[in-house]
Write a protein that holds these residues in place. Structure first.
Motif, short mmCIF file in Angstrom:
data_model
loop_
_atom_site.label_atom_id
_atom_site.label_comp_id
_atom_site.label_asym_id
_atom_site.label_seq_id
_atom_site.Cartn_x
_atom_site.Cartn_y
_atom_site.Cartn_z
N GLU A 11 0.83 -1.20 0.00
CA GLU A 11 0.00 0.00 0.00
C GLU A 11 0.86 1.25 0.00
O GLU A 11 0.53 2.25 -0.66
CB GLU A 11 -0.95 0.01 1.20
CG GLU A 11 -1.95 1.14 1.14
CD GLU A 11 -3.05 1.03 2.18
OE1 GLU A 11 -3.85 1.97 2.29
OE2 GLU A 11 -3.10 0.01 2.89
N ASN A 12 1.98 1.23 0.71
CA ASN A 12 2.88 2.38 0.71
C ASN A 12 3.53 2.58 -0.66
O ASN A 12 3.78 3.72 -1.09
CB ASN A 12 3.96 2.22 1.78
CG ASN A 12 3.41 2.40 3.18
OD1 ASN A 12 2.36 2.99 3.36
ND2 ASN A 12 4.11 1.86 4.16
N ASP A 15 1.04 4.43 -2.70
CA ASP A 15 1.04 5.86 -2.37
C ASP A 15 2.25 6.57 -2.95
O ASP A 15 2.15 7.69 -3.46
CB ASP A 15 1.00 6.04 -0.85
CG ASP A 15 -0.34 5.68 -0.26
OD1 ASP A 15 -1.35 5.73 -0.98
OD2 ASP A 15 -0.39 5.33 0.93
N ALA A 19 0.58 8.44 -6.74
CA ALA A 19 -0.13 9.48 -6.00
C ALA A 19 -0.65 10.57 -6.93
O ALA A 19 -1.22 11.54 -6.48
CB ALA A 19 0.79 10.10 -4.95
N ARG A 45 -10.25 2.09 0.65
CA ARG A 45 -9.97 3.43 0.15
C ARG A 45 -10.73 3.68 -1.15
O ARG A 45 -11.12 2.75 -1.84
CB ARG A 45 -8.46 3.60 -0.09
CG ARG A 45 -7.63 3.42 1.16
CD ARG A 45 -6.15 3.33 0.85
NE ARG A 45 -5.67 4.45 0.05
CZ ARG A 45 -4.39 4.66 -0.21
NH1 ARG A 45 -3.47 3.85 0.28
NH2 ARG A 45 -4.02 5.69 -0.94
N LEU A 48 -7.64 5.16 -5.00
CA LEU A 48 -6.71 4.39 -5.81
C LEU A 48 -7.23 4.27 -7.24
O LEU A 48 -8.43 4.32 -7.48
CB LEU A 48 -6.51 2.99 -5.21
CG LEU A 48 -5.88 2.95 -3.81
CD1 LEU A 48 -5.80 1.50 -3.33
CD2 LEU A 48 -4.49 3.56 -3.82
#
Length: 271
Positions: A11-12, A15, A19, A45, A48
């Protein structure tokens, strides 16, 4: 331009790498753990890109045996946020490909390492290649019902209390495969039905209608749980035909437990 990314989880990476304003993302040949992470991230979320996954068929089958993952993935498919297709040929590395960036993903024990490029010519070529591959790939038939539909219909047809217990049991579980000490979705449905004194006929008809399993599977699972003393039944007379069976929790260790504790205790009894 090429850059290195080192993050704690997938997930990071999303991001860090995506982004921007990309509306589409191809995920090519992800590992099972990456698929699970992406489904969880996309379920939690709404910022995305829409994901199109090209995945080895056996990997998809293995991942989607877990009801917790498959039912969330089915929700995403219904929403148009996820498209699953079968990868025809293996690639050298797992890839994230958007119109603006290509990321090669390498997972380690504690981190996710990635090499990212946003060179326009390179990215355009890779994106076009995988767009064509995705268009030619066979769709993956996900047979698990969407978790939102499961919840909605259980609430309407079985009752809000049972649906709340169902949610709480699933939340207390790491997986719902029915092996290695895990409960599966049929067992969970029967346990929450027994906790709330629901008729076997009602829960099995609901389960078949919503697409969890056939009435026969519910009946076989009920017999197994009854033989093990986990649940019990009592006959309820009806005007015409054979009496129906009301489900009850059997083993006294299961009595008066909340749904989260019931998940843990029942798994121990069935292990």
């Amino acid at each position: 331009m090429v850059s290195n990314l080192l993050e704690a989880d997938v997930e990071n990476i999303l991001d860090a790498a995506f982004a921007g304003d990309d509306e589409a993302l191809f995920v090519v040949d992800p590992a099972a753990e990456t698929i699970v992470s992406l489904v969880e991230a996309a379920s939690d979320r709404d910022d995305l890109p829409e994901m199109s996954m090209l995945v080895d068929e056996q990997t998809l089958k293995d991942v989607m045996e877990d009801f917790l993952v498959a039912s969330k993935a089915a929700d995403l498919v219904d929403q148009g946020a996820l498209d699953l297709r079968v990868l025809g040929e293996a690639v050298d590395n797992a890839l994230f490909v958007s119109p603006s960036r290509v990321v090669v993903l390498v997972s380690t024990t504690d981190h996710v390492a990635a090499l990212a490029s946003d060179d326009d010519e390179f990215v355009d070529a890779v994106f076009e290649t995988h767009s064509e591959a995705f268009a030619d790939a066979e769709p993956y038939a996900l047979r698990t019902p969407a978790i939102s539909r499961v919840r909605e219909t259980m609430d309407a047809e079985i009752g809000a209390a049972t649906r709340e217990d169902f949610d709480a049991m699933l939340a207390a579980m790491d997986a719902a495969r029915g092996d290695d000490g895990d409960l599966d979705e049929v067992t969970v449905s029967l346990l929450v039905a027994a906790k709330n004194d629901v008729l076997l006929y009602d829960i099995s008809k609901w389960g078949e209608d919503v697409g969890i399993a056939s009435k026969a599977t519910f009946s076989r699972t009920k017999t197994r749980l009854e033989d093990l003393g986990v649940i019990d039944t009592e006959k309820v007379p009806i005007d015409v035909g054979r009496p129906r069976l009301r489900l009850k929790l059997g083993d006294e260790r299961l009595h008066d437990l909340d749904a989260s504790a019931l998940a843990v205790e029942a798994a121990d009894l069935l292990a």
